[in-house]
Scaffold this active site. Structure first.
Site: not given
Length: 242
Positions: A94, A195
């Site tokens: 990310c 994630h």
């Protein structure tokens, strides 16, 4: 490095560990120890220099301001770039993924220079935030099973000519460009929006990092029942809500 020693570096846990991505470091360390490898793990805070002698560097996600601070300090430090020049492996998630590119949009709405380790540029999406489970197929050249993860980002990441998509999504937004790509990779540098933590949901990716660091084609098998139960549960849940 010998095949009995592995140096693992978790980068800036004080800035880039918002979404539980430190679990990635735990998974790599655990899977190495299960194979009786001697692992030396270093958690490097943002006020400390990045060691250049690491074998695997892990970078997590974070909010916009910590991301800008992390990028500024990593540029000044230069340790990760030097480590990659020496053959180190980098896996980023990310905000960390965006930092590895050429540039991204920071919390001030300005273009922020990245580390240039991946041929990608990240902008800020104008539509809805990309949130939810993701299922995809990882680049065939990496020899890995399907990808499962959870995305939560506003960024849109565009790949340049030397970047390869890490995966093609069947469910989810991925890079947010609408072309079905997710993440990017090039040689020993990897980036993803996933994630979960992503390596707990995809332990074979952790094993790939170990194989690259050790320069081997295979690793001794380990008990994957817990990981496979998690993968199956999350895959089923994502499919049912699609």
């Amino acid at each position: 490095m010998s095949q009995n020693s592995l140096r693992l570096v978790w980068v800036y846990p004080d800035l880039l560990s918002t979404y539980g991505d430190q679990g990635n470091a735990l998974v790599v360390e655990r899977r190495a120890r299960q194979r009786h490898l001697n692992v030396s793990r270093v958690d490097v805070r943002s006020d400390q220099p990045i060691p250049t002698s690491g074998d695997i560097y892990l970078i997590g996600g974070g909010e916009d301001r910590p991301q800008r601070l992390a990028a500024e300090r990593l540029r000044r430090d230069g340790g990760i770039n030097r480590a990659v020049s020496n053959g180190a492996i980098v896996f980023s998630v990310c905000a960390g993924y965006q930092i590895l590119g050429h540039e991204f949009v920071n919390d001030l709405g300005q273009r922020e220079q990245g580390l240039g380790l991946l041929d990608v540029i990240s902008t800020r999406g104008e539509g809805e935030r990309c949130v939810g489970d993701v299922l995809g197929d990882i680049d065939d050249r990496l020899g890995l099973p399907p990808l499962t993860g959870f995305e939560n980002h506003q960024g849109v990441t565009h790949m340049g000519p030397t970047a390869r998509p890490f995966a093609r999504v069947r469910l989810g937004k991925g890079n947010g460009t609408g072309d079905g790509t997710e993440g990017a990779w090039n040689d020993t540098v990897f980036g993803t929006y996933m994630h979960g933590p992503v390596l707990a949901r995809n332990p074979q990716i952790a094993d790939l990092l170990l194989k690259l660091a050790l320069d081997v084609n295979a690793l001794p098998p380990v008990d994957d029942r817990w990981y496979e139960a998690l993968r199956s549960e999350r895959t089923a849940a994502a499919t049912q809500t699609a």
